[in-house]
Design an enzyme around this catalytic site. Structure first.
Site, PDB file in Angstrom:
ATOM      1  N   CYS A  69     -51.403  52.168 -84.409  1.00  0.00           N
ATOM      2  CA  CYS A  69     -50.102  53.069 -84.400  1.00  0.00           C
ATOM      3  C   CYS A  69     -49.245  53.202 -82.839  1.00  0.00           C
ATOM      4  O   CYS A  69     -49.869  53.146 -82.086  1.00  0.00           O
ATOM      5  CB  CYS A  69     -50.225  54.286 -85.062  1.00  0.00           C
ATOM      6  SG  CYS A  69     -50.947  55.503 -84.236  1.00  0.00           S
ATOM      7  N   GLU A 109     -78.258  63.141 -94.130  1.00  0.00           N
ATOM      8  CA  GLU A 109     -78.339  62.467 -95.156  1.00  0.00           C
ATOM      9  C   GLU A 109     -79.417  61.713 -95.288  1.00  0.00           C
ATOM     10  O   GLU A 109     -79.625  60.576 -94.466  1.00  0.00           O
ATOM     11  CB  GLU A 109     -77.138  61.528 -95.445  1.00  0.00           C
ATOM     12  CG  GLU A 109     -75.961  62.231 -95.495  1.00  0.00           C
ATOM     13  CD  GLU A 109     -74.657  61.444 -95.640  1.00  0.00           C
ATOM     14  OE1 GLU A 109     -74.759  60.345 -96.043  1.00  0.00           O
ATOM     15  OE2 GLU A 109     -73.441  62.025 -95.774  1.00  0.00           O
ATOM     16  N   GLU A 147     -69.361  60.943 -90.472  1.00  0.00           N
ATOM     17  CA  GLU A 147     -69.515  59.510 -90.109  1.00  0.00           C
ATOM     18  C   GLU A 147     -68.344  59.333 -89.361  1.00  0.00           C
ATOM     19  O   GLU A 147     -67.337  58.402 -89.731  1.00  0.00           O
ATOM     20  CB  GLU A 147     -69.704  58.645 -91.241  1.00  0.00           C
ATOM     21  CG  GLU A 147     -71.341  59.092 -91.934  1.00  0.00           C
ATOM     22  CD  GLU A 147     -71.768  58.216 -92.867  1.00  0.00           C
ATOM     23  OE1 GLU A 147     -70.900  57.190 -93.186  1.00  0.00           O
ATOM     24  OE2 GLU A 147     -72.902  57.917 -92.980  1.00  0.00           O
ATOM     25  N   CYS A 150     -51.447  55.864 -80.670  1.00  0.00           N
ATOM     26  CA  CYS A 150     -52.632  55.148 -80.190  1.00  0.00           C
ATOM     27  C   CYS A 150     -52.205  54.220 -79.081  1.00  0.00           C
ATOM     28  O   CYS A 150     -52.894  54.018 -77.710  1.00  0.00           O
ATOM     29  CB  CYS A 150     -53.327  54.316 -81.230  1.00  0.00           C
ATOM     30  SG  CYS A 150     -54.456  55.502 -82.301  1.00  0.00           S
ATOM     31  N   ARG A 156     -61.447  56.844 -98.210  1.00  0.00           N
ATOM     32  CA  ARG A 156     -61.407  58.128 -97.166  1.00  0.00           C
ATOM     33  C   ARG A 156     -61.181  57.556 -95.842  1.00  0.00           C
ATOM     34  O   ARG A 156     -61.111  56.575 -95.560  1.00  0.00           O
ATOM     35  CB  ARG A 156     -62.924  58.668 -97.359  1.00  0.00           C
ATOM     36  CG  ARG A 156     -64.065  57.770 -97.236  1.00  0.00           C
ATOM     37  CD  ARG A 156     -65.386  58.505 -97.305  1.00  0.00           C
ATOM     38  NE  ARG A 156     -66.498  57.459 -97.407  1.00  0.00           N
ATOM     39  CZ  ARG A 156     -67.849  57.862 -97.354  1.00  0.00           C
ATOM     40  NH1 ARG A 156     -68.159  59.112 -97.821  1.00  0.00           N
ATOM     41  NH2 ARG A 156     -68.651  56.840 -97.474  1.00  0.00           N
ATOM     42  N   GLU A 192     -69.183  55.614-105.772  1.00  0.00           N
ATOM     43  CA  GLU A 192     -70.565  55.978-105.195  1.00  0.00           C
ATOM     44  C   GLU A 192     -71.138  56.662-106.676  1.00  0.00           C
ATOM     45  O   GLU A 192     -72.312  57.604-106.735  1.00  0.00           O
ATOM     46  CB  GLU A 192     -70.509  57.142-104.288  1.00  0.00           C
ATOM     47  CG  GLU A 192     -70.207  56.721-103.163  1.00  0.00           C
ATOM     48  CD  GLU A 192     -70.658  57.438-101.796  1.00  0.00           C
ATOM     49  OE1 GLU A 192     -70.927  58.400-101.854  1.00  0.00           O
ATOM     50  OE2 GLU A 192     -70.063  56.952-100.845  1.00  0.00           O
ATOM     51  N   GLN A 193     -71.004  55.981-107.859  1.00  0.00           N
ATOM     52  CA  GLN A 193     -71.364  56.414-109.117  1.00  0.00           C
ATOM     53  C   GLN A 193     -72.679  55.965-109.183  1.00  0.00           C
ATOM     54  O   GLN A 193     -73.597  56.558-110.198  1.00  0.00           O
ATOM     55  CB  GLN A 193     -70.783  55.852-110.236  1.00  0.00           C
ATOM     56  CG  GLN A 193     -69.161  56.291-110.195  1.00  0.00           C
ATOM     57  CD  GLN A 193     -68.582  55.827-111.538  1.00  0.00           C
ATOM     58  OE1 GLN A 193     -69.016  55.120-112.468  1.00  0.00           O
ATOM     59  NE2 GLN A 193     -67.216  55.777-111.573  1.00  0.00           N
ATOM     60  N   CYS A 199     -55.604  58.515 -88.318  1.00  0.00           N
ATOM     61  CA  CYS A 199     -55.563  58.209 -87.305  1.00  0.00           C
ATOM     62  C   CYS A 199     -55.971  59.308 -86.318  1.00  0.00           C
ATOM     63  O   CYS A 199     -55.385  60.341 -86.406  1.00  0.00           O
ATOM     64  CB  CYS A 199     -54.138  57.717 -86.596  1.00  0.00           C
ATOM     65  SG  CYS A 199     -54.252  57.661 -84.962  1.00  0.00           S
ATOM     66  N   CYS A 242     -57.099  51.749 -85.001  1.00  0.00           N
ATOM     67  CA  CYS A 242     -55.436  51.984 -85.305  1.00  0.00           C
ATOM     68  C   CYS A 242     -54.649  51.551 -84.201  1.00  0.00           C
ATOM     69  O   CYS A 242     -55.009  51.795 -83.044  1.00  0.00           O
ATOM     70  CB  CYS A 242     -55.374  53.538 -85.133  1.00  0.00           C
ATOM     71  SG  CYS A 242     -53.804  54.015 -85.861  1.00  0.00           S
TER      72      CYS A 242
HETATM   73  C1  GLA Z   1     -72.685  57.972 -96.319  1.00  0.00           C
HETATM   74  C2  GLA Z   1     -71.560  59.210 -96.255  1.00  0.00           C
HETATM   75  C3  GLA Z   1     -71.662  59.873 -97.704  1.00  0.00           C
HETATM   76  C4  GLA Z   1     -71.754  59.013 -98.686  1.00  0.00           C
HETATM   77  C5  GLA Z   1     -73.041  58.056 -98.675  1.00  0.00           C
HETATM   78  C6  GLA Z   1     -73.298  56.950 -99.555  1.00  0.00           C
HETATM   79  O1  GLA Z   1     -73.794  58.177 -95.209  1.00  0.00           O
HETATM   80  O2  GLA Z   1     -71.710  60.107 -95.177  1.00  0.00           O
HETATM   81  O3  GLA Z   1     -70.583  60.714 -97.646  1.00  0.00           O
HETATM   82  O4  GLA Z   1     -71.033  58.157 -98.861  1.00  0.00           O
HETATM   83  O5  GLA Z   1     -73.082  57.351 -97.125  1.00  0.00           O
HETATM   84  O6  GLA Z   1     -72.550  56.356 -99.475  1.00  0.00           O
HETATM   85 ZN    ZN Z   2     -53.422  55.534 -84.528  1.00  0.00          ZN
END
Ligand code: GLA
Ligand code: ZN
Length: 677
Positions: free
Chosen positions: A157, A304, A147, A160, A108, A355-356, A112, A155
């Protein structure tokens, strides 16, 4: 969102489970007492399955299920995870490493924030989402992205680089101004044209310091602009919805204080036991205090909160399982520091993808378990005291400065100092935390005039305007306490050429005339009033002009030389400590402030240590007490005045007005005392 309730919720991914399960989830979520759920922040491929074709039907359905139970929703904008079709159409959205490699779209955050194609796609999905839910009362707000920067991706590129050059041009106007500011004569870097400038490559300490700092500023601003773009769309479509984003405490990638000015309230992701089976609760407390102070009106959420054992990550083992009482305790810790929303990550542990093992409240099997029952009890408790909590505010007379600019300057010189910026701030913070004194962790841009005491640990870099503000603060009666390596660098990340602390010699009434790095294995002390105090990391000889000497060094050639000074300046005092803040130094500072009556704690704990914060209501106070250790604690609380006291969670009460209160707390247990004069 300061409202007459505490928002209590979970992060839920209905798209990970068959529809047949949704009703069960909604029921269990509601039974646990949750009143809010965050949804959809990684669901772009379901919200816009192909370019410009939107499908909100599934999201409508789950919002409806939750609404039936009275549960509100925060929607994530899904830009942290661009879908494959978008990368196929515009491979240039992928960030480019310094070596020129495009980041593969396999996890994920593969975008950029300056890429025009990405910005267009972002605008489209955010607008569609905002339009679709503008009249949906059950959607109370948005979390923008997720986040926003992890802090270590840069980056390089073409966009940037181009925008960085434009940014520099706007800042310096004339290339010669930039040459002067950076000192590009060093190693023959004098630029004749803006296109000759390239962003610095890691390791940054091999690069020009001014250039490296501007690059970090530019990068931070790039993400802030990316957030602003989304915030603007949402506000124009649905001005009544709140806007937040989930930060990560005091991560270095973005100046979170600056970013948060664009939000209705900040929030953060709090995983106390990620990577650390034995974590320091003071560190978590400090991040709460920082996030709260990022908020315009000092309100914030935990978006979270750790709900189970964490996954392995980048070579870290799977986390230890939170023990009975910890999930509840972490929520109360957040509330104790002023959070008005606490959302657990995540509802149920996923069986596929990454993240399992990043556990939710429920395990993979979705059955009611120990952790569920714990948060359910908490939900019941919160329902009863929610109004009382929501009616209080966390206030403080002590400001502790966290400067992103100082942090960045030290990160560019990573490894130069044995005690990093965060550790130094924490060390001072902890002195106050241990005595239960509320602290605000603030940015240099804050109006800090109202604090009785302002602490500026390792304020490595200062600007002209900050110097002016610090002087004004002390002049007007403030007490400023600074530590070694204060104001070494100016805003161009150059060492001040007219003596240290740069621009502040008159404020502190002394000059730093000699210094040495102090390796961890070398012991050094400072003697204050005959008391021996441990110094760490760095020693400075202070030569006073107008300052008085409070403490002297006891180390080799520095023996007998001034190590701590105090200077009267206007109506206030400026204290300087020629060492990094050891635990000993932090304790001594707090002790001295209390002894002199500058700080007057409402409560003193006799016996064991408990985390203690005070929140003020209109005509009552709440005192939060948390046992972070794995042993029973028995304490006596001494109050500065007599109160009528009631234990909100454990039910104890005082007989009439009293100055004392006795309390026992089991491991991880919490009490909230209600005080009335
Ligand atoms: C972060 C992310 C979530 C998840 C948790 C656990 O804080 O925001 O999407 O990935 O960590 O890794
Ligand atoms: Zn860039």
């Amino acid at each position: 969102m300061r409202e007459a309730r505490v928002w209590f919720g979970v992060d839920y991914y209905p798209e990970h489970w068959p529809k047949s399960r949704w009703k069960v989830d909604a029921k269990l979520i509601s039974k646990a007492g949750f009143n809010v759920v965050r949804l959809a922040e990684f669901a772009w491929c379901r919200l816009e399955p192909s370019p410009g074709r939107f499908d909100f039907s599934w999201l409508d359905e789950i919002i409806g299920e939750l609404a039936e139970k009275g549960i509100k929703v925060v929607l994530g904008t899904p830009t942290a995870a661009p879908p494959p079709w978008l990368v196929r159409l515009y491979p240039d959205i992928l960030p480019v490493s310094y070596q020129g490699h495009r980041m593969p779209p396999v996890a994920r955050r593969h975008y950029c924030p300056n890429n025009p194609n990405y910005l267009k796609a972002t605008e489209r999905i955010v607008r569609a989402l905002a339009e679709h839910y503008k009249d949906e009362p059950n959607v109370i707000g948005y979390q923008i992205d997720n986040e926003l920067s992890l802090g270590d991706e840069y980056c390089y590129c073409q966009h940037c680089i181009r925008l960085f050059r434009e940014w520099l041009k706007r800042k310096y106007g004339d290339i010669d101004e930039l040459n002067k500011a950076y000192g590009t004569i060093f190693w023959s870097h004098e630029y004749g044209d803006w296109t000759e400038i390239y962003p610095p490559a890691p390791p940054f300490d091999m690069c020009n310091r001014g250039l490296a700092l501007d690059w970090l500023r530019f990068r931070s601003e790039s993400f802030i602009k990316f957030l602003e773009l989304q915030a603007k769309i949402i506000r124009s479509v649905s001005p009544d919805k709140k806007i937040t984003t989930n930060l990560m405490g005091l991560f270095p990638g973005i100046d979170y204080y600056e970013l948060s000015r664009r939000l209705d309230f900040p929030s953060w992701d709090c995983y106390p036991k990620f990577c650390h089976a034995d974590y320091d609760p003071a560190w978590v407390a400090m991040l709460h205090d920082a996030t709260r102070c990022m908020g315009k009106d000092r309100s914030y959420w935990v978006m979270e909160l750790q709900a189970g054992p964490t996954d392995g990550y980048h070579g870290h083992p799977i986390g230890v399982t939170p023990e009975p009482g910890e999930l509840r305790k972490w929520a109360y810790q957040a509330i104790a520091h002023g959070a008005n929303g606490v959302v657990y990550f995540r509802w149920r542990t996923v069986c596929f993808g990454k993240e399992q093992y990043w556990h939710g409240i429920l395990n993979h099997d979705g059955e009611v378990n120990r952790r569920y029952l714990e948060v359910k009890c908490l939900g019941e408790e919160l329902r009863k005291i929610s109004d009382l909590i929501a009616g209080t505010k966390y206030q403080s007379d002590v400001g502790l400065m966290f400067s992103y600019e100082a942090l960045w300057a030290t990160l560019i010189e990573r490894g130069y100092y044995s005690m990093g910026y965060h550790d130094q701030v924490l060390s001072l913070y902890k002195g106050f935390w241990l005595r239960g004194i509320n602290v605000d962790v603030i940015s240099p841009n804050e109006n800090f005039m109202r604090y009785k005491v302002l602490l500026t640990p390792f304020l490595y870099l200062t600007s002209k305007s900050l110097i002016k503000k610090l002087k004004e603060y002390v002049h007007n009666g403030g007490i400023l306490i600074a530590t070694a390596r204060t104001s070494v660098k100016d805003e161009y990340n150059r060492v001040y050429s007219d003596g240290l602390p740069g621009g502040l010699i008159d404020l502190f009434g002394m000059k730093v005339t000699d210094y040495t790095y102090l390796p961890a294995e070398r012991k050094a002390n400072i003697v204050v009033d005959g008391k021996v105090i441990r110094a760490v990391g760095w020693l400075e000889e202070l030569t006073p002009s107008s300052a008085q000497v409070l403490g002297v060094h006891d180390y080799k050639w520095l023996k007998g030389k001034a190590a701590v000074t105090i200077n009267r300046y206007g109506k206030g005092y400026a204290v300087y400590i020629g060492s990094f803040p050891s635990t000993d130094i932090a304790n001594h500072i707090v002790g001295a402030l209390i002894k002199r009556g500058i700080i007057r704690p409402l409560v003193r704990i006799e016996g064991d240590h408990l985390e203690l914060t005070v929140k003020e209501g209109s005509d009552y106070k709440l005192v939060f007490l948390i046992n972070h250790e794995e042993r029973n604690k028995s304490v006596k609380l001494h109050f500065a005045k007599a109160f009528r006291i009631k234990g909100l969670l454990k039910g104890g009460t005082s007989h009439g007005k009293e100055n004392e209160y006795k309390l026992k707390l089991n491991p991880h247990d919490v009490e909230i005392l209600y005080l009335e004069e």
